[in-house]
Write a protein that holds these residues in place. Sequence first.
Motif, PDB file in Angstrom:
ATOM      1  N   ASP A  96       0.862  -1.178   0.000  1.00 53.91           N
ATOM      2  CA  ASP A  96       0.000   0.000   0.000  1.00 53.91           C
ATOM      3  C   ASP A  96       0.902   1.232   0.000  1.00 53.91           C
ATOM      4  O   ASP A  96       2.136   1.113  -0.001  1.00 53.91           O
ATOM      5  CB  ASP A  96      -0.980  -0.011   1.177  1.00 53.91           C
ATOM      6  N   ALA A  97       0.299   2.408   0.016  1.00 54.23           N
ATOM      7  CA  ALA A  97       1.073   3.652  -0.045  1.00 54.23           C
ATOM      8  C   ALA A  97       1.980   3.826   1.167  1.00 54.23           C
ATOM      9  O   ALA A  97       2.986   4.527   1.084  1.00 54.23           O
ATOM     10  CB  ALA A  97       0.130   4.845  -0.177  1.00 54.23           C
ATOM     11  N   ASP A  98       1.662   3.183   2.267  1.00 52.66           N
ATOM     12  CA  ASP A  98       2.465   3.325   3.484  1.00 52.66           C
ATOM     13  C   ASP A  98       3.718   2.456   3.505  1.00 52.66           C
ATOM     14  O   ASP A  98       4.662   2.763   4.229  1.00 52.66           O
ATOM     15  CB  ASP A  98       1.617   3.007   4.722  1.00 52.66           C
ATOM     16  N   ASN A  99       3.737   1.368   2.747  1.00 45.64           N
ATOM     17  CA  ASN A  99       4.901   0.473   2.826  1.00 45.64           C
ATOM     18  C   ASN A  99       5.645   0.260   1.513  1.00 45.64           C
ATOM     19  O   ASN A  99       6.718  -0.321   1.502  1.00 45.64           O
ATOM     20  CB  ASN A  99       4.507  -0.879   3.428  1.00 45.64           C
ATOM     21  N   VAL A 100       5.112   0.727   0.404  1.00 43.00           N
ATOM     22  CA  VAL A 100       5.731   0.407  -0.880  1.00 43.00           C
ATOM     23  C   VAL A 100       7.080   1.098  -1.076  1.00 43.00           C
ATOM     24  O   VAL A 100       8.003   0.494  -1.643  1.00 43.00           O
ATOM     25  CB  VAL A 100       4.778   0.668  -2.070  1.00 43.00           C
ATOM     26  N   ALA A 101       7.265   2.318  -0.607  1.00 47.19           N
ATOM     27  CA  ALA A 101       8.567   2.981  -0.762  1.00 47.19           C
ATOM     28  C   ALA A 101       9.646   2.224   0.003  1.00 47.19           C
ATOM     29  O   ALA A 101      10.753   2.017  -0.503  1.00 47.19           O
ATOM     30  CB  ALA A 101       8.496   4.432  -0.289  1.00 47.19           C
ATOM     31  N   ARG A 102       9.313   1.771   1.206  1.00 47.74           N
ATOM     32  CA  ARG A 102      10.270   0.977   1.991  1.00 47.74           C
ATOM     33  C   ARG A 102      10.578  -0.339   1.279  1.00 47.74           C
ATOM     34  O   ARG A 102      11.725  -0.779   1.209  1.00 47.74           O
ATOM     35  CB  ARG A 102       9.709   0.707   3.384  1.00 47.74           C
ATOM     36  N   VAL A 112       6.342  -3.682  -8.907  1.00 49.60           N
ATOM     37  CA  VAL A 112       5.449  -3.952  -7.786  1.00 49.60           C
ATOM     38  C   VAL A 112       4.041  -4.177  -8.323  1.00 49.60           C
ATOM     39  O   VAL A 112       3.675  -3.646  -9.368  1.00 49.60           O
ATOM     40  CB  VAL A 112       5.461  -2.824  -6.733  1.00 49.60           C
ATOM     41  N   ASP A 113       3.272  -4.959  -7.597  1.00 52.48           N
ATOM     42  CA  ASP A 113       1.909  -5.313  -7.972  1.00 52.48           C
ATOM     43  C   ASP A 113       1.019  -4.987  -6.785  1.00 52.48           C
ATOM     44  O   ASP A 113       1.337  -5.351  -5.663  1.00 52.48           O
ATOM     45  CB  ASP A 113       1.872  -6.812  -8.292  1.00 52.48           C
ATOM     46  N   VAL A 114      -0.068  -4.292  -7.020  1.00 54.59           N
ATOM     47  CA  VAL A 114      -0.963  -3.911  -5.930  1.00 54.59           C
ATOM     48  C   VAL A 114      -2.400  -4.200  -6.330  1.00 54.59           C
ATOM     49  O   VAL A 114      -2.769  -4.088  -7.502  1.00 54.59           O
ATOM     50  CB  VAL A 114      -0.785  -2.419  -5.561  1.00 54.59           C
ATOM     51  N   SER A 115      -3.198  -4.555  -5.335  1.00 52.39           N
ATOM     52  CA  SER A 115      -4.623  -4.726  -5.568  1.00 52.39           C
ATOM     53  C   SER A 115      -5.396  -4.196  -4.374  1.00 52.39           C
ATOM     54  O   SER A 115      -5.830  -3.051  -4.377  1.00 52.39           O
ATOM     55  CB  SER A 115      -4.972  -6.195  -5.836  1.00 52.39           C
ATOM     56  N   SER A 116      -5.522  -4.991  -3.325  1.00 58.06           N
ATOM     57  CA  SER A 116      -6.342  -4.561  -2.187  1.00 58.06           C
ATOM     58  C   SER A 116      -5.782  -3.326  -1.482  1.00 58.06           C
ATOM     59  O   SER A 116      -6.526  -2.586  -0.843  1.00 58.06           O
ATOM     60  CB  SER A 116      -6.521  -5.702  -1.184  1.00 58.06           C
ATOM     61  N   ALA A 131      -1.820   7.948  -4.365  1.00 49.73           N
ATOM     62  CA  ALA A 131      -0.866   7.924  -3.248  1.00 49.73           C
ATOM     63  C   ALA A 131       0.143   6.792  -3.421  1.00 49.73           C
ATOM     64  O   ALA A 131       1.337   6.960  -3.137  1.00 49.73           O
ATOM     65  CB  ALA A 131      -1.614   7.771  -1.926  1.00 49.73           C
ATOM     66  N   PHE A 132      -0.303   5.654  -3.918  1.00 50.79           N
ATOM     67  CA  PHE A 132       0.587   4.515  -4.147  1.00 50.79           C
ATOM     68  C   PHE A 132       1.631   4.863  -5.210  1.00 50.79           C
ATOM     69  O   PHE A 132       2.830   4.651  -5.009  1.00 50.79           O
ATOM     70  CB  PHE A 132      -0.227   3.288  -4.571  1.00 50.79           C
ATOM     71  N   VAL A 133       1.180   5.424  -6.316  1.00 48.48           N
ATOM     72  CA  VAL A 133       2.105   5.792  -7.394  1.00 48.48           C
ATOM     73  C   VAL A 133       3.095   6.848  -6.914  1.00 48.48           C
ATOM     74  O   VAL A 133       4.299   6.761  -7.191  1.00 48.48           O
ATOM     75  CB  VAL A 133       1.327   6.275  -8.648  1.00 48.48           C
ATOM     76  N   ARG A 134       2.615   7.837  -6.171  1.00 48.74           N
ATOM     77  CA  ARG A 134       3.525   8.852  -5.621  1.00 48.74           C
ATOM     78  C   ARG A 134       4.572   8.207  -4.719  1.00 48.74           C
ATOM     79  O   ARG A 134       5.748   8.566  -4.774  1.00 48.74           O
ATOM     80  CB  ARG A 134       2.743   9.910  -4.840  1.00 48.74           C
ATOM     81  N   ALA A 135       4.175   7.264  -3.894  1.00 50.28           N
ATOM     82  CA  ALA A 135       5.117   6.601  -2.987  1.00 50.28           C
ATOM     83  C   ALA A 135       6.170   5.819  -3.767  1.00 50.28           C
ATOM     84  O   ALA A 135       7.357   5.845  -3.436  1.00 50.28           O
ATOM     85  CB  ALA A 135       4.369   5.672  -2.035  1.00 50.28           C
ATOM     86  N   VAL A 136       5.770   5.135  -4.827  1.00 56.06           N
ATOM     87  CA  VAL A 136       6.734   4.386  -5.646  1.00 56.06           C
ATOM     88  C   VAL A 136       7.686   5.345  -6.334  1.00 56.06           C
ATOM     89  O   VAL A 136       8.908   5.150  -6.310  1.00 56.06           O
ATOM     90  CB  VAL A 136       6.008   3.507  -6.696  1.00 56.06           C
ATOM     91  N   ARG A 137       7.170   6.383  -6.940  1.00 54.45           N
ATOM     92  CA  ARG A 137       8.022   7.335  -7.682  1.00 54.45           C
ATOM     93  C   ARG A 137       8.930   8.135  -6.782  1.00 54.45           C
ATOM     94  O   ARG A 137      10.046   8.467  -7.166  1.00 54.45           O
ATOM     95  CB  ARG A 137       7.140   8.255  -8.515  1.00 54.45           C
ATOM     96  N   LYS A 138       8.493   8.463  -5.593  1.00 51.58           N
ATOM     97  CA  LYS A 138       9.336   9.196  -4.660  1.00 51.58           C
ATOM     98  C   LYS A 138      10.609   8.429  -4.350  1.00 51.58           C
ATOM     99  O   LYS A 138      11.692   9.003  -4.237  1.00 51.58           O
ATOM    100  CB  LYS A 138       8.589   9.503  -3.370  1.00 51.58           C
ATOM    101  N   GLU A 139      10.502   7.121  -4.224  1.00 49.89           N
ATOM    102  CA  GLU A 139      11.668   6.300  -3.936  1.00 49.89           C
ATOM    103  C   GLU A 139      12.695   6.410  -5.053  1.00 49.89           C
ATOM    104  O   GLU A 139      13.873   6.357  -4.812  1.00 49.89           O
ATOM    105  CB  GLU A 139      11.254   4.830  -3.753  1.00 49.89           C
TER     106      GLU A 139
END
Length: 142
Positions: A96-102, A112-116, A131-139
């Motif tokens: 999710d947006a809270d853990n994907v950057a880590r 990465v693959d996301v659904s729920s 929010a998920f895409v922003r978290a991935v791109r920020k990394e």
Amino acid sequence: MDENPDRVAELLGAGVIDLAQLHGREDELWLARLRRRTEKPVIRAFRVKSPADMAEARASRADYVLLDSGAGCGRTFDWSLCAGIGRPWFLAGGLDADNVARAVAQLHPWAVDVSSGIEAGGYKDPEKMEAFVRAVRKEGEP
């Protein structure tokens, strides 16, 4: 998933799908039958619960492996099992947006693959998706 690799190869050959993501009971013999019919990319999913699961994923003939905690359970698995996978792989399961950057910083998956993790009330939520895409791109930023 259609039980017949010939049907999947037909869909790939006709351009209906560009690649196949296998999530069922397909084993390496099934995958070998598909490979004889197509050179299109194949992703094979693995539920990761043990080092033995990782050994099977490493040995797969698929172009990519997708490492997951299970069928839509929304929980992560023990990411330390991914160490040294040595091939292109997708991370799934409980992202999710809270853990994907880590996850990206720690594991360096190819994708990465996301659904729920981007759903609200059983539906894809545009704000959670963003929010998920922003978290991935920020990394990926310097």
